[in-house]
Scaffold this active site. Structure first.
Site, short mmCIF file in Angstrom:
data_model
loop_
_atom_site.label_atom_id
_atom_site.label_comp_id
_atom_site.label_asym_id
_atom_site.label_seq_id
_atom_site.Cartn_x
_atom_site.Cartn_y
_atom_site.Cartn_z
N ASP A 231 0.86 -1.18 0.00
CA ASP A 231 0.00 0.00 0.00
C ASP A 231 0.89 1.23 0.00
O ASP A 231 1.32 1.70 1.06
CB ASP A 231 -0.87 0.04 1.26
CG ASP A 231 -1.96 -1.01 1.27
OD1 ASP A 231 -2.92 -0.86 0.50
OD2 ASP A 231 -1.86 -1.96 2.06
N HIS B 141 -12.04 1.42 -2.97
CA HIS B 141 -12.49 0.13 -2.45
C HIS B 141 -13.91 -0.08 -2.99
O HIS B 141 -14.84 0.59 -2.53
CB HIS B 141 -12.52 0.12 -0.93
CG HIS B 141 -11.22 0.58 -0.29
ND1 HIS B 141 -10.86 1.91 -0.17
CD2 HIS B 141 -10.21 -0.13 0.27
CE1 HIS B 141 -9.69 2.00 0.43
NE2 HIS B 141 -9.27 0.77 0.72
N ASP C 280 -9.99 -6.71 -0.02
CA ASP C 280 -9.25 -5.98 1.00
C ASP C 280 -8.76 -7.03 2.00
O ASP C 280 -9.15 -8.21 1.94
CB ASP C 280 -10.14 -4.93 1.65
CG ASP C 280 -9.34 -3.77 2.24
OD1 ASP C 280 -8.10 -3.90 2.42
OD2 ASP C 280 -9.94 -2.71 2.53
N HIS D 89 -11.61 -1.58 9.33
CA HIS D 89 -10.57 -2.33 10.04
C HIS D 89 -11.08 -2.84 11.39
O HIS D 89 -10.61 -3.86 11.90
CB HIS D 89 -9.33 -1.46 10.27
CG HIS D 89 -8.60 -1.11 9.02
ND1 HIS D 89 -8.95 -0.05 8.22
CD2 HIS D 89 -7.54 -1.68 8.41
CE1 HIS D 89 -8.14 0.01 7.18
NE2 HIS D 89 -7.27 -0.98 7.28
N ARG E 210 -7.38 10.30 1.84
CA ARG E 210 -6.92 9.26 0.90
C ARG E 210 -7.71 9.32 -0.40
O ARG E 210 -7.31 8.72 -1.39
CB ARG E 210 -7.07 7.89 1.56
CG ARG E 210 -6.23 7.71 2.82
CD ARG E 210 -6.62 6.45 3.57
NE ARG E 210 -6.37 5.26 2.77
CZ ARG E 210 -6.90 4.06 3.04
NH1 ARG E 210 -7.75 3.92 4.08
NH2 ARG E 210 -6.62 3.01 2.28
#
Length: 639
Positions: free
Chosen positions: A164, A288, A373, A300, A257
């Site tokens: 990443d 995503h 992911d 997460h 991001r």
């Protein structure tokens, strides 16, 4: 060795040779990186400043040869190709003792090389916390050793090494590699550059003309440089760019991001970066899917729910992914989010056949690799066990299974699902073929190893560092300057105090931002010092200005708000510098000047210092609105 195993090995070796020969032929024909445009090929040792001369997207895979290669593989080898795992250590064969022990506990082996061999892995993902990314030369050596391990094990198929490296807020590799502005900073430059608001569909020449704005060309230039350096370290897949449209200021995981909140602008920048990365020989990964930009839970640690209607998804979330597909993106990463309007089952998108197959494959026509992911994230583990998640992801239509929490369990579960008939061998081979096509397209079958001297010749070289500063120069956004405090006059050598929040460096190699900003201001002619917040109010009097760096100011009580209020009470002009989310000004009292940098890395702090002193005129424009304060596209300059 049995007759069947021996015969399979011979067939696999022959198929590998055929694939390699086909890759060389396409390379020589000018269809691979370099070729007919005269630009530097990956591995030729010439730095790439990302300017005009983009290379073709990659070699043309020989599907017949790849099918023969798949036919010669055992089921365990085919299943192994689906997995991309972490591995601990800076070395493939001689990790530090603590890393060897970690590998032993998690995987039953002590080294990354043994891990590749045991599970016939398709790829390894690098993390700084796994101690994979100490410095560029070490990374290149790790990559080469891992490729040697893959070549000597089982089918001998090269690894797809990944990381990443979004730049900005997410960077696994730090200095001396080049660190570039992140996505929202590039979005601010795009807003200032007169983007067309649409996706470029013409020739990607880097000219900055026609439907491709100069600012979009700079986003592509950034990706070209980033890709060239990754390839020089043996990393041939980057999990970037982020294609999420950030329309929620409270989004805890996307934010800066993202390129911004305008879906057409985001689409243009995503397409530009796809072409940039892949022009440098690195597989880009748009993420995503189907869009993570309007969530309030971090996947997460939880399972976010996306509340957009189908019509809203088509208007807001779909355009960047469609643009990525039309630009020829190699891979798309799924999101661990529930999206009821697209699939009412309650399954996360990663495990949703209506989303992965029905929308991504069938509606958008994507034929490349779908990567999950990370499967160790909470968002994909709440509804199903770790044994079921990889099987369900494959049934949904995913190809690569990224970083499962228990690799052995995941591998066994997929094998068992095939033996039980829940997954067919044809379904497994379909994904393996896509993965091998990606590897062939990126030239891994004939150039898996990093060329000697390439790392030093390409990573962190002066041309790339200069380009990073040039790109960053147009990103800083001047939000407010009501009393014309800025620019400060460096000829008068003004005293300046810099204080505020110093978040940890994304790569562990930059900052702290207040010290970097003070140093750069001093280099430009100011007499600047950095002070901790606890000492800032006492140190403020006598300064021409106090610059306060803020980082994600919370609603309500926040020590950063208290600091700004106390500094304003001193009567010294206060300059607010929002070093991450540009939403901070809406949660703070008005200041004598307000800036947004979108990232707190050194390259953005240097750019901010140049704006503060007038070395450059501010040209950045907000790629997102700041509710209650500034509209989308807002940005001031100097008269």
């Amino acid at each position: 060795m049995s007759y069947h195993a021996s015969r399979r090995s011979l067939l696999t070796a022959a198929a590998l040779a055929a694939v390699s020969a086909a890759g060389v032929a396409s390379y020589a024909a000018g269809r691979g990186p370099g070729g007919e445009d005269g630009g530097p090929r990956p591995g030729d040792g010439r730095p790439d400043d990302g300017r005009p001369g983009d290379r073709p997207p990659g070699r043309v895979p020989d599907r017949a040869a790849l099918r023969r290669l798949v036919a010669g593989m055992s089921l365990a080898e085919k299943v192994g190709q689906l997995f991309v795992s972490r591995a601990y250590g800076h070395s493939a064969t001689d990790p530090d003792p603590a890393d060897a022990e970690q590998n032993q506990q998690l995987f039953g082996v002590r080294t990354a090389a043994e891990l590749v061999s045991r599970y016939h892995l398709g790829g390894i993902i690098y993390f700084s916390w796994a101690h994979n990314t100490r410095d560029p030369q070490q990374i290149a050596e790790l990559s080469a050793a891992l490729q040697r391990a893959a070549a000597g094990a089982g089918s001998g198929i090269p690894l797809l090494l990944s990381t990443d490296q979004e730049h900005g807020a997410v960077a696994r590799i730090g200095k001396p590699a080049t660190l570039l502005p992140g996505a929202m900073a590039l979005g601010a430059r795009h807003g200032a550059g007169g983007g067309t608001g649409g996706t470029s569909t013409g020739s990607d020449t880097g000219s900055g003309t026609g439907s491709d704005s100069a600012a979009t060309a700079e986003a592509r230039r950034a990706a070209r440089i980033a890709g060239a350096e990754l390839a020089a370290m043996g990393i041939r897949q980057d999990y970037a760019p982020v294609a999420d449209v950030n329309v929620n200021p409270a989004n805890p995981v996307i934010g800066v991001r993202s390129f911004g909140s305008d879906p057409q602008a985001v689409a243009a920048l995503v397409a530009a970066q796809v072409r940039g990365y892949q022009g440098a020989g690195v597989a880009a990964t748009a993420k995503h899917f189907p869009g993570h930009g309007d969530t309030e839970t971090d996947s997460h640690v939880g399972l976010p729910v996306m509340r957009h209607s189908r019509a809203q998804w088509e208007e807001l979330d779909e355009p960047p992914f469609r643009a990525a597909v039309e630009a020829g993106v190699d891979a798309v990463m799924t999101a661990h989010i529930v999206f009821p309007a697209l699939d009412p089952s309650g399954d996360p998108a990663t495990l949703s056949r209506p989303i992965v197959t029905g929308i991504l494959r069938e509606r958008l026509g994507f034929r490349g690799v779908v990567v999950t992911d990370a499967l160790d994230m909470a968002g994909v583990r709440q509804k199903y066990g770790d044994d079921r998640v990889p099987v369900l992801a494959l049934k949904a239509g995913c190809d690569q299974l990224l970083n499962p929490p228990d690799l052995g369990l995941a591998h066994r579960s997929v094998l068992a699902a095939v033996e039980a008939g829940e997954l067919t061998r044809a379904r497994i081979e379909e994904s393996v073929l896509r993965i091998l096509e990606l590897k062939a397209r990126r030239g891994l079958f004939d150039a898996a190893h990093t060329a000697a001297g390439r790392t030093d010749a390409l990573v962190g070289v002066p041309a790339h560092l200069t380009a990073a500063d040039e790109i960053a120069a147009g990103t800083t956004t001047l939000l407010a300057n009501p009393v014309k405090l800025l620019p400060l006059d460096p000829a008068a050598a003004p005293r300046v105090l810099v204080t505020g929040t110093d978040p940890a460096s994304p790569s562990g190699t930059t900052g702290p931002p207040t010290a970097v900003l003070a140093r750069e201001l001093t280099a430009l002619g100011c007499r600047a010092t950095a002070a901790a917040p606890a000492r800032a109010v006492a140190a403020a009097p006598g300064n021409a200005a106090v610059l306060v760096c803020t980082y994600n100011v919370a609603e309500g009580d926040d020590p950063q708000r208290t600091l700004v209020e106390e500094l304003l009470a001193t009567g010294v002009p206060v300059v607010l510098v929002a070093i991450r989310n540009p939403y901070d000004p809406a949660r703070l009292p008005g200041c004598a000047a307000e800036l947004a940098t979108y990232t707190w890395t050194d390259v953005e702090m240097r750019a901010a210092a140049r704006v503060v002193t007038g070395a450059v005129r501010p040209t950045g424009r907000l790629p997102v609105p700041v509710p209650g304060r500034y509209p989308l596209g807002h940005g001031l300059s100097y008269d």
